[in-house]
Design a protein around this motif. Structure first.
Motif, PDB file in Angstrom:
ATOM      1  N   PRO A 225      36.112  34.234  38.161  1.00 11.01           N
ATOM      2  CA  PRO A 225      35.593  35.532  37.835  1.00 11.01           C
ATOM      3  C   PRO A 225      35.042  36.271  39.281  1.00 11.01           C
ATOM      4  CG  PRO A 225      34.838  33.627  36.642  1.00 11.01           C
ATOM      5  CD  PRO A 225      35.518  33.178  37.697  1.00 11.01           C
ATOM      6  N   GLU A 226      35.403  37.502  39.222  1.00  9.34           N
ATOM      7  CA  GLU A 226      34.963  38.359  40.300  1.00  9.34           C
ATOM      8  C   GLU A 226      33.870  39.207  40.096  1.00  9.34           C
ATOM      9  OE1 GLU A 226      36.581  38.882  43.093  1.00  9.34           O
ATOM     10  OE2 GLU A 226      38.181  37.513  42.755  1.00  9.34           O
ATOM     11  N   LEU A 227      32.766  38.301  40.265  1.00  4.95           N
ATOM     12  CA  LEU A 227      31.386  38.629  39.737  1.00  4.95           C
ATOM     13  C   LEU A 227      30.910  39.537  40.827  1.00  4.95           C
ATOM     14  CD1 LEU A 227      29.979  35.407  38.257  1.00  4.95           C
ATOM     15  CD2 LEU A 227      30.936  37.275  37.045  1.00  4.95           C
ATOM     16  N   PRO A 228      29.883  40.461  40.869  1.00  2.00           N
ATOM     17  CA  PRO A 228      29.205  41.004  41.753  1.00  2.00           C
ATOM     18  C   PRO A 228      28.681  40.260  43.057  1.00  2.00           C
ATOM     19  CG  PRO A 228      28.337  42.001  39.850  1.00  2.00           C
ATOM     20  CD  PRO A 228      29.119  40.859  39.497  1.00  2.00           C
ATOM     21  N   HIS A 229      28.257  39.179  42.479  1.00  2.96           N
ATOM     22  CA  HIS A 229      27.566  37.958  43.364  1.00  2.96           C
ATOM     23  C   HIS A 229      28.460  36.531  43.109  1.00  2.96           C
ATOM     24  CE1 HIS A 229      23.721  40.074  43.558  1.00  2.96           C
ATOM     25  NE2 HIS A 229      24.252  40.564  44.167  1.00  2.96           N
ATOM     26  N   ARG A 230      29.474  36.495  43.974  1.00  7.62           N
ATOM     27  CA  ARG A 230      30.737  35.259  43.812  1.00  7.62           C
ATOM     28  C   ARG A 230      30.419  34.180  44.632  1.00  7.62           C
ATOM     29  NH1 ARG A 230      33.133  40.294  44.145  1.00  7.62           N
ATOM     30  NH2 ARG A 230      33.614  40.140  46.224  1.00  7.62           N
ATOM     31  N   ARG A 231      28.983  33.757  44.428  1.00 11.83           N
ATOM     32  CA  ARG A 231      28.489  32.376  45.415  1.00 11.83           C
ATOM     33  C   ARG A 231      29.491  31.039  45.365  1.00 11.83           C
ATOM     34  NH1 ARG A 231      22.745  34.075  43.895  1.00 11.83           N
ATOM     35  NH2 ARG A 231      22.226  36.152  45.059  1.00 11.83           N
ATOM     36  N   LEU A 232      29.638  30.916  43.940  1.00  7.92           N
ATOM     37  CA  LEU A 232      30.540  29.584  43.636  1.00  7.92           C
ATOM     38  C   LEU A 232      31.850  29.851  44.309  1.00  7.92           C
ATOM     39  CD1 LEU A 232      29.062  28.817  40.098  1.00  7.92           C
ATOM     40  CD2 LEU A 232      28.499  27.775  42.269  1.00  7.92           C
ATOM     41  N   GLN A 233      32.605  31.142  43.881  1.00  5.34           N
ATOM     42  CA  GLN A 233      33.986  31.253  44.399  1.00  5.34           C
ATOM     43  C   GLN A 233      33.805  30.909  45.710  1.00  5.34           C
ATOM     44  OE1 GLN A 233      35.565  35.391  44.778  1.00  5.34           O
ATOM     45  NE2 GLN A 233      36.625  34.740  42.778  1.00  5.34           N
ATOM     46  N   HIS A 234      32.870  31.839  46.469  1.00  2.00           N
ATOM     47  CA  HIS A 234      32.971  31.597  48.043  1.00  2.00           C
ATOM     48  C   HIS A 234      32.690  30.295  48.633  1.00  2.00           C
ATOM     49  CE1 HIS A 234      31.423  32.804  52.241  1.00  2.00           C
ATOM     50  NE2 HIS A 234      30.677  31.977  51.995  1.00  2.00           N
ATOM     51  N   ILE A 235      32.067  29.351  47.726  1.00  2.00           N
ATOM     52  CA  ILE A 235      31.869  27.986  48.114  1.00  2.00           C
ATOM     53  C   ILE A 235      32.911  27.279  48.091  1.00  2.00           C
ATOM     54  CG2 ILE A 235      30.740  25.772  48.019  1.00  2.00           C
ATOM     55  CD1 ILE A 235      28.083  27.426  46.921  1.00  2.00           C
ATOM     56  N   LEU A 236      33.889  27.474  47.006  1.00  2.00           N
ATOM     57  CA  LEU A 236      34.988  26.812  46.625  1.00  2.00           C
ATOM     58  C   LEU A 236      36.141  27.112  47.831  1.00  2.00           C
ATOM     59  CD1 LEU A 236      35.344  26.894  43.069  1.00  2.00           C
ATOM     60  CD2 LEU A 236      35.529  24.654  44.379  1.00  2.00           C
ATOM     61  N   LYS A 237      36.145  28.381  48.061  1.00  2.00           N
ATOM     62  CA  LYS A 237      37.177  29.014  48.736  1.00  2.00           C
ATOM     63  C   LYS A 237      36.952  28.642  50.231  1.00  2.00           C
ATOM     64  CE  LYS A 237      38.981  32.768  46.222  1.00  2.00           C
ATOM     65  NZ  LYS A 237      39.162  34.470  46.310  1.00  2.00           N
ATOM     66  N   VAL A 238      35.803  28.626  50.885  1.00  2.00           N
ATOM     67  CA  VAL A 238      35.454  28.555  52.261  1.00  2.00           C
ATOM     68  C   VAL A 238      35.092  26.740  52.526  1.00  2.00           C
ATOM     69  CG1 VAL A 238      33.849  29.043  54.080  1.00  2.00           C
ATOM     70  CG2 VAL A 238      34.666  30.803  52.597  1.00  2.00           C
ATOM     71  N   GLU A 239      34.348  26.230  51.562  1.00  2.82           N
ATOM     72  CA  GLU A 239      34.060  24.900  52.054  1.00  2.82           C
ATOM     73  C   GLU A 239      34.829  23.923  51.500  1.00  2.82           C
ATOM     74  OE1 GLU A 239      29.603  24.396  51.907  1.00  2.82           O
ATOM     75  OE2 GLU A 239      29.343  26.577  52.003  1.00  2.82           O
TER      76      GLU A 239
END
Length: 354
Positions: A225-239
């Motif tokens: 999901p491309e949500l306004p606040h993509r925090r879970l996506q950010h954690i998965l992709k980066v960490e």
């Protein structure tokens, strides 16, 4: 094997379904290579338990993730068939972890983050649902999420006035001040799953199992999901890039082709369907109930009967619209208690299915 027809919430937010449990069952059918068709029901009232997914297998209807998985395994379609007893025991533990923690973290970022809810989640459900459900269901889901997340001391706000609008600036602020404990819970869960995955293609080797379907079903709504606040996506992709690649690999392997759609069956076990689609038949069935009082009653003309039916439906329609308006504007609230989010029942006996 008898024909399989799967009733699910439709695709949304870049994922195969807006509901992780629906993704789990469709993934399971694809992993096993079972022929099936799909119905984008987008209405939990389609199911006799008030939840999706719902599976029609021949004359039987099976509702809920665990019931459907058990039913298919019972009929010789077990994605864990090649696992050792030790691996099967491990799979149960990881399954519980994924169904509990991954689901709760998704609920948090969808409903506690009001910017996500107001700008993305609520409008997405509104597109999937018909009137008046498009106004009622998002609020009901939010209330259910609030009750489920209470064990984490999560506060769900009534508006998004104090939330930042800029995702980049918010990320910088989060990194400066620290993350909410629900995102720490997400990290811990990702780390456990990442360690289990290791360098393998799937959780137990090079072949997908039931656990992979469950993990992908829940991670898909963290990652895509491309949500306004993509925090879970950010954690998965980066960490946890290995888990991100896992999602991409599973999707490419099993969801490369679109589902085969089919119309809903005529015998869907839903009371609401009968009331909505055949109101005259439903009201007639009530009107013709035998009277055992022994008292003579005046016979009504066809015109009187028709007028009363129209009056009932006019009142019901007006009340529904008023209720939708009141709830949508927050004048009252509807509380829905969901003990664990995974309660299932089987609607019909399936002992003799093959």
């Amino acid at each position: 094997m008898s024909s399989l027809q799967l009733y699910v919430w439709g695709p949304a937010l870049g994922a195969p379904s807006i509901d992780p449990r629906c993704i789990v069952i469709e993934a399971y059918l694809r992993v096993l290579g079972l022929p099936y068709t799909i119905v984008h029901a987008n209405d939990p009232q389609t199911s006799p338990t008030g939840e999706l997914p719902l599976l029609k297998h021949g004359p039987s209807w099976i509702a809920g993730v665990d019931r459907i998985l058990a039913h298919l395994a019972k009929h010789g379609h077990d994605a864990n068939a090649n696992l050792s007893p030790v691996d099967q025991a491990d799979a149960q533990a990881y399954k519980a972890l994924a169904q509990e923690r991954l689901y709760d973290c998704m609920l948090y970022t969808w409903y506690a983050d009001m910017t996500n809810f107001v700008k993305s989640i609520r409008p997405t459900y509104a597109q999937l649902l018909a009137f008046p459900s498009k106004y009622l269901v998002p609020i009901q889901l939010k209330k259910s999420a609030k009750a489920r997340l209470a064990k984490y001391n999560v506060e769900i706000l009534s508006d998004d006035a104090t939330l930042p609008e800029n995702e980049h600036e918010e990320m910088k602020e989060l990194q400066r001040t620290g993350w909410h404990h629900m995102y720490r819970l997400a990290r811990e869960t990702y780390r456990v799953l990442d360690d289990k995955l290791g360098d393998k293609s799937y959780m137990f080797g090079e072949t997908a199992s039931t656990l992979d379907c469950i993990v992908f079903g829940h991670l898909a709504l963290h990652y895509y999901p491309e949500l306004p606040h993509r925090r879970l996506q950010h954690i998965l992709k980066v960490e946890y890039p290995r888990l991100a690649r896992y999602c991409e690999r599973f999707h490419a392997s099993y969801f490369a082709e679109d589902s085969q759609l089919s119309p809903a069956a005529a015998d869907v076990p839903s009371l609401w369907k009968m009331v909505w689609q055949q109101p005259l038949a439903y009201l007639s069935s009530i009107r013709t109930t035998p009277d055992t009082s022994g008292k003579a009653k005046p016979v009504k003309s066809d015109a009187q009967i028709e007028f009363e039916k129209k009056r009932i439906w006019s009142f019901a329609g007006g009340f529904t619209f008023l209720l939708a308006y009141i709830i949508y504007n927050g004048l009252i609230s509807v509380e829905i208690v969901d003990d664990d989010g995974y309660e299932q029942i089987e609607y019909m006996d399936d002992e003799d299915l093959e």
